[in-house]
Enzyme design. Structure first.
Site, short mmCIF file in Angstrom:
data_model
loop_
_atom_site.label_atom_id
_atom_site.label_comp_id
_atom_site.label_asym_id
_atom_site.label_seq_id
_atom_site.Cartn_x
_atom_site.Cartn_y
_atom_site.Cartn_z
N HIS A 33 0.90 -1.13 0.59
CA HIS A 33 -0.43 0.14 0.02
C HIS A 33 0.70 1.21 0.00
O HIS A 33 1.51 1.18 0.96
CB HIS A 33 -1.13 -0.25 1.28
CG HIS A 33 -1.82 -1.03 1.25
ND1 HIS A 33 -3.29 -1.14 1.96
CD2 HIS A 33 -2.77 -1.89 0.42
CE1 HIS A 33 -4.07 -2.24 1.84
NE2 HIS A 33 -3.46 -2.38 0.99
N TYR B 97 -8.81 5.46 8.50
CA TYR B 97 -8.98 5.72 9.86
C TYR B 97 -10.37 6.49 10.00
O TYR B 97 -9.91 7.60 9.10
CB TYR B 97 -7.71 6.21 10.05
CG TYR B 97 -6.35 4.89 10.19
CD1 TYR B 97 -5.85 4.73 9.03
CD2 TYR B 97 -6.61 4.77 11.25
CE1 TYR B 97 -4.89 3.98 9.02
CE2 TYR B 97 -5.38 3.96 11.44
CZ TYR B 97 -4.42 3.23 10.41
OH TYR B 97 -3.09 2.55 10.42
N LYS C 11 1.76 -0.17 15.25
CA LYS C 11 3.88 -0.53 15.22
C LYS C 11 4.19 -1.09 15.55
O LYS C 11 5.65 -2.03 16.28
CB LYS C 11 4.06 0.88 16.06
CG LYS C 11 4.00 1.73 15.37
CD LYS C 11 5.43 2.24 14.62
CE LYS C 11 5.02 3.17 13.52
NZ LYS C 11 5.05 2.58 11.91
N TYR D 21 5.16 6.31 10.18
CA TYR D 21 3.75 5.29 9.61
C TYR D 21 5.00 3.91 8.96
O TYR D 21 4.26 3.04 9.45
CB TYR D 21 2.57 5.62 9.01
CG TYR D 21 1.49 4.48 8.70
CD1 TYR D 21 0.23 4.37 9.55
CD2 TYR D 21 1.17 2.96 8.09
CE1 TYR D 21 -0.26 3.40 9.93
CE2 TYR D 21 0.46 2.93 7.49
CZ TYR D 21 -0.13 3.05 9.06
OH TYR D 21 -1.68 1.76 8.89
P1 RFL Z 1 3.94 -12.38 21.00
O1 RFL Z 1 3.12 -12.01 19.45
O2 RFL Z 1 3.01 -12.03 22.07
O3 RFL Z 1 4.39 -13.38 21.68
C1 RFL Z 1 4.40 -14.02 22.78
C2 RFL Z 1 4.52 -15.31 22.79
O4 RFL Z 1 5.24 -15.69 24.21
C3 RFL Z 1 4.80 -16.78 23.99
N1 RFL Z 1 4.34 -16.99 25.78
C4 RFL Z 1 4.88 -18.02 26.55
N2 RFL Z 1 5.61 -18.51 25.86
C5 RFL Z 1 6.17 -19.97 26.91
N3 RFL Z 1 5.61 -19.90 28.75
C6 RFL Z 1 5.15 -18.71 28.80
N4 RFL Z 1 5.16 -18.37 30.03
C7 RFL Z 1 4.30 -17.42 27.78
N5 RFL Z 1 4.07 -16.71 27.85
C8 RFL Z 1 3.86 -15.94 26.82
C9 RFL Z 1 2.70 -16.54 23.79
O5 RFL Z 1 2.13 -18.42 23.46
C10 RFL Z 1 3.09 -15.87 22.68
O6 RFL Z 1 2.81 -17.25 21.96
O7 RFL Z 1 4.79 -11.25 21.65
P2 RFL Z 1 5.39 -10.71 20.34
O8 RFL Z 1 6.15 -11.81 19.63
O9 RFL Z 1 6.39 -9.51 20.92
O10 RFL Z 1 4.79 -9.56 19.08
C11 RFL Z 1 4.41 -8.53 19.65
C12 RFL Z 1 2.92 -8.52 18.86
O11 RFL Z 1 1.95 -9.27 18.40
C13 RFL Z 1 2.33 -7.14 19.10
O12 RFL Z 1 3.33 -6.33 19.51
C14 RFL Z 1 1.47 -6.67 17.81
O13 RFL Z 1 0.48 -8.14 17.76
C15 RFL Z 1 0.28 -5.47 18.26
N6 RFL Z 1 -0.55 -5.65 17.08
C16 RFL Z 1 -0.05 -4.33 16.11
N7 RFL Z 1 1.75 -4.66 15.48
C17 RFL Z 1 2.07 -4.16 14.51
O14 RFL Z 1 2.90 -3.64 13.90
N8 RFL Z 1 0.97 -3.60 13.62
C18 RFL Z 1 -0.45 -4.02 13.30
O15 RFL Z 1 -0.94 -3.69 12.35
C19 RFL Z 1 -0.62 -4.52 14.68
N9 RFL Z 1 -2.04 -4.76 14.60
C20 RFL Z 1 -1.64 -5.89 16.66
C21 RFL Z 1 -2.74 -5.13 15.63
C22 RFL Z 1 -2.17 -6.49 18.08
C23 RFL Z 1 -3.34 -6.58 18.33
N10 RFL Z 1 -3.64 -7.00 19.53
C24 RFL Z 1 -4.50 -7.69 19.37
C25 RFL Z 1 -3.42 -6.53 20.97
C26 RFL Z 1 -4.03 -5.25 16.13
C27 RFL Z 1 -4.24 -5.79 17.30
C28 RFL Z 1 -6.31 -5.79 17.37
C1 PHB Z 2 -4.58 -4.86 11.05
O1 PHB Z 2 -4.61 -5.00 9.72
O2 PHB Z 2 -4.98 -4.99 11.54
C2 PHB Z 2 -4.36 -3.53 11.48
C3 PHB Z 2 -4.28 -1.73 10.39
C4 PHB Z 2 -3.61 -1.20 10.74
C5 PHB Z 2 -4.14 -0.90 12.43
C6 PHB Z 2 -3.97 -1.54 13.28
C7 PHB Z 2 -4.26 -2.86 13.03
O3 PHB Z 2 -3.78 0.31 12.70
#
Ligand code: RFL
Ligand code: PHB
Length: 402
Positions: A77, A206, A302, A390
């Site tokens: 994009h 957004y 992020k 971004y």
């Molecule tokens: P994770 O992905 O939470 O992975 C951690 C892993 O550790 C495991 N774990 C354990 N394993 C062994 N023993 C234990 N005691 C443990 N405790 C936990 C867990 O099961 C898991 O598999 O962390 P990591 O690797 O630091 O990654 C971070 C990302 O997952 C997170 O920052 C993003 O998903 C945030 N996020 C977004 N980030 C972006 O850069 N772009 C996005 O578009 C974006 N959209 C989002 C998001 C997060 C969202 N939610 C659900 C919070 C949208 C949403 C809705």
């Molecule tokens: C997503 O596609 O899950 C998404 C996109 C943009 C955001 C957060 C989540 O700012």
């Protein structure tokens, strides 16, 4: 029961993006690691999370040789739309940043690609590892213990990667007096859906609306990912599918007419929103990375990108230590990461504040937001600042040596 004793160079807790990218980058530099993960492989490969990858994250995955499917299936994009007051305004990020873009590719697809790559090259990942605990990381011989398939395990290692997310055990294992926490909890959450419906726009939208913020994103040309601002403790049961679509249609309305395409909802869930930083990100031979050390509200997209940036630095620092005994980068790990983390915290807070409805406002907040959105969509300087943040700051910020 006899304990199974294993030995590796870097023990990694957590098979999310941070742990898996770290393990892969170390492998590319000839460094051995073992990853332990509390959930099953199937669970982590299907967990719906992030979707937006900065240019730097895309480049990192490509350079690390795990970008083939992302290049084929990811959606590149060049812009996003900011929608407010019934009108849409495109921010042409590609043009404003001299050619930087974002790629929409689901986090769980990256996780799949990385797990496949690790296993293919003989990497060891223990899924469904229970009772993980880390020990002796303030000395030179850290250990990780856990249970797996009814057996007790111990991994002896030189370093521990604490990549176990916000609810993991690694951060809590650091003595309280050694850490400082910074936290901001927002008075709202996001209700997110994945729907079998073609995205109504080619780019993300957004939308600031008086009923609350909404975001239209996607996963493929057939699958929409859409969010709406809700209460942080919202009961998902109060949101049957018809109510979700009706609310979304209102929040994306435009004077010229606009409708989201509707379709079967495949998954839905509520996420609370917070900003959180633990400082420093290192204690002895334990290094925190990704969500274990910091959380950003998702408005800036992020979280995953910060996790990738952390482990990129960490893998270089560890490789230098093994290569030449040079400790300098390791000692600066926290400081280098935190600089980017705070920049992303600021950007994510700013996007969140500009786009969400704040309860109890007397109208001043909304008028202020409209003025800010007017500025961002009419001033090239303001739009460029949004676009730079971004699409992602350069990996090596001024003054960093890698
Ligand atoms: P994770 O992905 O939470 O992975 C951690 C892993 O550790 C495991 N774990 C354990 N394993 C062994 N023993 C234990 N005691 C443990 N405790 C936990 C867990 O099961 C898991 O598999 O962390 P990591 O690797 O630091 O990654 C971070 C990302 O997952 C997170 O920052 C993003 O998903 C945030 N996020 C977004 N980030 C972006 O850069 N772009 C996005 O578009 C974006 N959209 C989002 C998001 C997060 C969202 N939610 C659900 C919070 C949208 C949403 C809705
Ligand atoms: C997503 O596609 O899950 C998404 C996109 C943009 C955001 C957060 C989540 O700012």
């Amino acid at each position: 029961m006899a304990q199974q004793r294993l030995r590796t160079q870097v023990g990694i807790v957590g098979a999310g993006p941070a742990g898996l990218i770290l393990s892969h980058l170390l492998h590319l530099q000839g460094i051995d690691s073992i990853v332990i993960e509390s959930h099953s492989r199937q669970h982590v490969e299907t967990r719906i999370r992030a979707g937006v990858l900065e240019q730097g994250t895309v480049d990192l995955l490509n350079e690390a040789g795990v970008g083939d499917r992302m290049r084929r299936e990811g959606l590149v994009h060049h812009g996003i739309e900011l929608r407010f007051n019934g009108c849409g305004h495109r921010i042409d990020m590609y043009e404003l940043t001299g050619g930087r873009a974002i790629t929409v590719y689901a986090q769980h697809e990256i996780v799949k690609d990385l797990i496949a790559a690790r296993l293919e090259s003989g990497g060891q990942i223990f899924f469904e590892a229970g009772q993980a605990a880390i020990h002796d990381f303030d000395g030179e011989s850290p250990r990780i213990t856990f249970r797996h398939a009814g057996e007790e395990y111990e991994i002896a290692c030189d370093f521990i990667g604490g990549c176990d997310g916000f609810h993991g055990v690694c951060r809590d294992a650091i003595p309280g007096e050694a850490l400082r926490f910074y936290e901001k909890v927002y008075p709202f959450g996001w209700l997110g859906i994945l729907a079998e419906a073609a995205p109504a726009s080619r780019e993300l939208i957004y939308s600031n609306h008086q009923r609350g913020f909404a975001l239209m994103s996607m996963r493929t040309p057939q699958i929409s990912r859409v969010y709406l601002q809700c209460r942080p403790d919202e009961e998902i049961a109060a949101w049957p599918d018809e109510r979700i679509w009706e609310e979304l249609q209102r929040r994306f309305e435009m004077s010229g007419g606009f409708r989201l395409n509707e379709g079967p909802i495949l998954q839905k869930g509520v996420t609370a929103m917070r900003s959180f930083v633990a400082e420093p990100m290192q204690f002895g031979r334990l290094f925190l990375a990704g969500d274990a050390a910091h959380i950003v509200p998702p408005t800036g997209a992020k979280g995953l990108n910060l996790a990738a940036a952390d482990v990129r630095i960490l893998s270089h620092a560890i490789a230098r230590w093994y290569g030449s005994g040079d400790m300098e980068l390791m000692a600066r790990y926290s400081e280098i990461c935190l600089r980017r983390v705070w920049r992303a915290q600021h950007f994510s807070w700013w996007m969140t504040s500009m786009l969400h409805r704040f309860e109890g406002g007397d109208g001043f907040e909304y008028r202020r937001q409209l003025a800010e959105l007017d500025h961002v969509t009419t001033s090239r300087a303001a739009a460029t600042s949004l676009a730079e943040n971004y699409t992602g700051l350069p990996f090596d910020l001024p003054g960093e040596r890698l």
